[in-house]
Write an enzyme that holds these catalytic residues in place. Sequence first.
Site, short mmCIF file in Angstrom:
data_model
loop_
_atom_site.label_atom_id
_atom_site.label_comp_id
_atom_site.label_asym_id
_atom_site.label_seq_id
_atom_site.Cartn_x
_atom_site.Cartn_y
_atom_site.Cartn_z
CE LYS A 109 -4.42 -1.61 2.08
NZ LYS A 109 -5.21 -1.66 3.03
CE LYS A 121 -8.98 -13.01 -4.00
NZ LYS A 121 -8.62 -12.94 -2.50
CE LYS A 153 -13.51 -3.93 -3.25
NZ LYS A 153 -13.99 -4.70 -2.11
#
Length: 337
Positions: free
Chosen positions: A117, A199, A202
């Site tokens: 991140k 995978k 979204k």
Amino acid sequence: MEVTEKRQRVFSGIQPSGNITMGNYMGAITNWVAMQDLYDCLFCVVDMHAITVRQDPKKLREQTLSLLALLIGCGLDPEKNIMYIQSHVPQHAELSWILNCYTMYGELSRMTQFKDKSQKHADNINAGLFDYPVLMAADILLYNADYVPIGEDQKQHLELARNIAQRFNNHHGEVFTVPEPYIPKVGGRIMSLAEPDKKMSKSDTNPNAYILLLDKPDDIMRKFKRAVTDSEAKVEYREGKSGVNNLMTIYSVATGKSISEIENEFAGKGYGDFKTAVGEAVVEMLRPIREKTEDVLKNKDYLESVYAKNAALASRLAERNLEKIRKKVGFVAKPRG
Ligand code: TRP
């Protein structure tokens, strides 16, 4: 299980980051639905975790409420489970501070999700992002959860929570239950419809790669018709056929049919028929979820009563544990009243 036996406790948190995909549903939420009859469950929408990356405040509020509605739509019963919003129970933040003092800088710097991140949000590597795993440990330890249903990507965070619990217990006696991960057996990995070796996510830039739980039937059918397969035209589950394998897994979860039943059903048929069948099965699986979620979202008073009541329950449990913890670390007991 004996009726008199105290049920074990489960805690799980879910980020209010936009819509949820069919992959999240099959991989995680269906397991929660099954767990609600076996355990005492807390399901928490973690808005405090969400703000470790920049959020649009209006959107965050909407997404938090719609996620709660969606969880109800998926079949989680707010009468059976404690379903609430993290920021409504300030004890999460309080315990998180205490646990900070039992967590090492080095441990947090080794977290792979923090490293990922930090790269993705290089302009905003804030202290909350660094501290994210401690808040997660607080979520879990606050309720002495026995089990935490998590995906692969959260294993390291759970391991840290266990280490923090053990360290605290070593100093202060048996205060915290050391939580165990609960890794689902089935439906774990639903892949992208466009690149079936990845995978389903979204955050994919290609909206045809994923199905959202609230997608309309036409969109669902269109996305399945475009799903990537192979040039063999055989509905068979085999190494090297990741697109077809994925569609078969989805069809299997949606219909309850086994892989070999599916192979028989489509023997001699092409991918066109197969994709239509998968699309229709998913439309039927998601229809009641969408309808129920829309109903709940229309009824703001009901939704508010759910999260108000459940936050009060969570807060009571949390406070009971925190009183003990405050005492252990040497805080003066809060005057009552
Ligand atoms: N970090 C988890 C995720 O991104 C969400 C989460 C927050 C969580 N607190 C938790 C999951 C406690 C399990 C238990 O998926």
